[in-house]
Design an enzyme around this catalytic site. Structure first.
Site, short mmCIF file in Angstrom:
data_model
loop_
_atom_site.label_atom_id
_atom_site.label_comp_id
_atom_site.label_asym_id
_atom_site.label_seq_id
_atom_site.Cartn_x
_atom_site.Cartn_y
_atom_site.Cartn_z
N SER A 139 -6.19 0.27 12.90
CA SER A 139 -6.88 1.56 13.01
C SER A 139 -7.56 1.65 14.38
CB SER A 139 -7.94 1.67 11.91
OG SER A 139 -8.82 2.76 12.16
N ASP A 188 -2.00 -6.78 -7.29
CA ASP A 188 -3.21 -6.76 -6.46
C ASP A 188 -3.08 -7.87 -5.43
OD1 ASP A 188 -5.70 -6.87 -5.30
OD2 ASP A 188 -6.80 -6.74 -7.19
N GLY A 191 0.81 -1.21 0.00
CA GLY A 191 0.00 0.00 0.00
C GLY A 191 0.85 1.26 0.00
N LYS A 218 -9.97 -4.67 10.69
CA LYS A 218 -8.77 -4.13 11.35
C LYS A 218 -8.55 -4.78 12.71
CE LYS A 218 -7.24 -1.14 8.32
NZ LYS A 218 -5.90 -1.29 7.71
N SER A 264 1.63 3.33 -2.56
CA SER A 264 1.46 4.24 -3.68
C SER A 264 1.09 5.66 -3.26
CB SER A 264 0.39 3.70 -4.64
OG SER A 264 -0.84 3.53 -3.98
N TYR A 279 -15.10 -2.41 8.22
CA TYR A 279 -13.76 -1.84 8.30
C TYR A 279 -13.16 -2.10 9.68
CZ TYR A 279 -9.99 1.60 8.41
OH TYR A 279 -8.76 2.21 8.53
N ALA A 280 -13.93 -1.80 10.73
CA ALA A 280 -13.45 -1.98 12.10
C ALA A 280 -13.17 -3.45 12.39
CB ALA A 280 -14.47 -1.43 13.09
N ALA A 281 -14.06 -4.33 11.94
CA ALA A 281 -13.88 -5.75 12.20
C ALA A 281 -12.65 -6.31 11.49
CB ALA A 281 -15.13 -6.51 11.75
#
Length: 245
Positions: free
Chosen positions: A136, A61, A13, A153, A15, A149-151
């Site tokens: 995060s 990817d 990640g 992370k 870039s 998202y939270a799960a």
């Protein structure tokens, strides 16, 4: 004195944003940097900003196993790996479906697990190396719309702790970092829809204000370096004091 002199460091990640800053800082500290991302043009921009020569880039990817194999087949053993690749997608639970769940987890969690597994199996992690997973503070909170998202992370943190146990006999360390809101091009775009008053109110929730990518990069450098040789299985919050409240 923190140094990464002659260490081979892999950064996913890379870039833009935090990943790019981590790569730049690592190169300044003497590392041989390999950067990974999906956008070749942006990766080339990152390469142009690095100090020193001999750095490598792979436009792949990581959610596609065969593309991870390409990266693995062309890599030398690494002294450190920063797992920074990820996506942000907000959606209330009532609107979730299997495709949405899979799309977030495949990038934020699955790809990191598969990459780790392949690096270990192919013996591409040097002894006394260091793995750093970028999680995060969302993993600690319960903000509406951030479930997947939270799960994803939070799962990354647990995975890092298990790796810390399994890799300890080789002296390889594994730690995770939970940043709060950091000023990047991505967060600035997300803020375009908010008023100036709303933006100021949101930042006031951070006692030290929003962070910068360099703040996160500094902590990553510590974890990659031998200075942190007695730290593993830790989950470090860097959020300008937001979670104090």
């Amino acid at each position: 004195m923190i140094t990464l002199q002659d260490k081979n460091i892999l950064i996913t990640g890379a870039s833009q944003g935090i990943g790019r800053e981590i790569a730049i800082t690592a190169s300044k500290l003497g590392a041989n940097v390999t950067i990974v991302g999906r956008n070749a043009e942006k990766l080339q921009e990152t390469i142009s900003l690095l100090t020193g020569n001999g750095h490598k880039m792979f436009a792949v990817d990581l959610s596609v196993s065969s593309e991870i194999d390409t990266l693995i087949s062309e890599s030398a053993p690494f002294d450190g790996v920063v797992f920074n690749a990820g996506i942000v997608e907000y959606l209330p639970v009532k609107f979730l479906n299997e495709d949405k769940i899979d799309s977030v987890f495949s990038v934020n969690f699955d790809s990191n697990v598969v990459l780790s597994q392949k690096l270990i199996k192919k013996k591409l992690l040097n002894k006394k190396g260091s793995l750093v997973f970028i999680s995060s503070i969302s993993s600690k909170l319960g903000v509406g719309g951030t479930a997947m998202y939270a799960a994803s992370k939070a799962a990354l943190i647990s995975f890092s702790k298990v790796l810390a146990t399994e890799l300890a006999p080789q002296g390889i360390r594994s730690n995770s970092i939970c940043p709060g809101i950091v000023k990047t091009a991505m967060t600035e775009q997300a803020s375009d829809a908010a008023s100036e008053e709303e933006l100021k109110k949101a930042e006031s929730e951070y006692p030290l204000g929003y962070g910068e990518a360099a703040d996160v990069a500094g902590l990553v450098m510590y974890l990659l370096s031998d200075t942190s040789k007695w730290m593993t299985g830790s989950d470090l919050i860097i959020d300008g004091g937001f979670t104090l409240k």
